[in-house]
Design a protein around this motif. Structure first.
Motif, mmCIF file in Angstrom:
data_model
loop_
_atom_site.group_PDB
_atom_site.id
_atom_site.type_symbol
_atom_site.label_atom_id
_atom_site.label_comp_id
_atom_site.label_asym_id
_atom_site.label_seq_id
_atom_site.Cartn_x
_atom_site.Cartn_y
_atom_site.Cartn_z
ATOM 1 N N UNK A 123 0.820 -1.212 0.000
ATOM 2 C CA UNK A 123 0.000 0.000 0.000
ATOM 3 C C UNK A 123 0.853 1.261 0.000
ATOM 4 N N UNK A 124 0.241 2.370 -0.413
ATOM 5 C CA UNK A 124 0.933 3.664 -0.440
ATOM 6 C C UNK A 124 1.496 4.030 0.926
ATOM 7 N N UNK A 125 0.786 3.662 1.986
ATOM 8 C CA UNK A 125 1.240 3.985 3.346
ATOM 9 C C UNK A 125 2.621 3.390 3.619
ATOM 10 N N UNK A 142 10.710 -2.084 10.782
ATOM 11 C CA UNK A 142 9.515 -1.644 11.519
ATOM 12 C C UNK A 142 8.321 -1.482 10.576
ATOM 13 N N UNK A 143 8.555 -0.872 9.424
ATOM 14 C CA UNK A 143 7.461 -0.630 8.473
ATOM 15 C C UNK A 143 6.838 -1.958 8.028
ATOM 16 N N UNK A 195 9.798 6.143 2.470
ATOM 17 C CA UNK A 195 10.359 7.377 1.910
ATOM 18 C C UNK A 195 10.638 8.427 2.977
ATOM 19 N N UNK A 196 9.882 8.397 4.056
ATOM 20 C CA UNK A 196 10.103 9.329 5.165
ATOM 21 C C UNK A 196 11.310 8.929 6.006
ATOM 22 N N UNK A 197 11.883 7.746 5.737
ATOM 23 C CA UNK A 197 13.087 7.327 6.432
ATOM 24 C C UNK A 197 12.859 6.380 7.600
#
Length: 122
Positions: free
Chosen positions: A53-55, A68-69, A61-63
């Motif tokens: 998903x985009x999330x 974790x992501x 991209x936010x680092x």
């Protein structure tokens, strides 16, 4: 039930051609196109990599740390991920926090547990 097709036979009596009403011909073409589309879709799904998903992309991209992501995306706790990878929870925590890089072996095990490629975590 009789067939709407007219059979034309060769000199030996073997069926050589079939003549059928245009509506039946078009129905058969449509059915063949639909079957081919389904087969192509199934082949694509079985050979293509998973999409996210985009999330997930935005967080990466936010680092935010990839472990974790992807762990959050898979709805796993650190303890569950650590158990699945055969590691200690504290080690996974340190990797996510960026205080430890994690060995190649550990990252391979985490990638396998998260069902992602090792490159996705590096």
């Amino acid at each position: 039930m009789t067939s709407p097709a007219q059979i034309i036979r060769d000199g030996n009596g073997k069926a050589a051609f079939a003549v059928l009403p245009i509506a039946e011909y078009e129905r058969l073409l449509e059915a063949a196109d639909e079957a081919a589309a389904i087969q192509a879709y199934d082949a694509y799904r079985s050979s293509s990599p998973e999409t996210f998903p985009d999330e997930v992309a935005a967080r990466l991209l936010e680092g935010e740390h990839p472990v974790k992501v992807f762990r959050d995306h898979r709805a796993l706790t650190q303890t569950q991920l650590a158990e699945a990878a055969g590691l200690k929870q504290s080690y996974v925590s340190q990797i996510e926090a960026g205080t430890r890089n994690g060995s190649v072996d550990a990252l391979k095990r985490i990638a396998e547990a998260l069902r992602v490629e090792l490159d996705d975590l590096i």
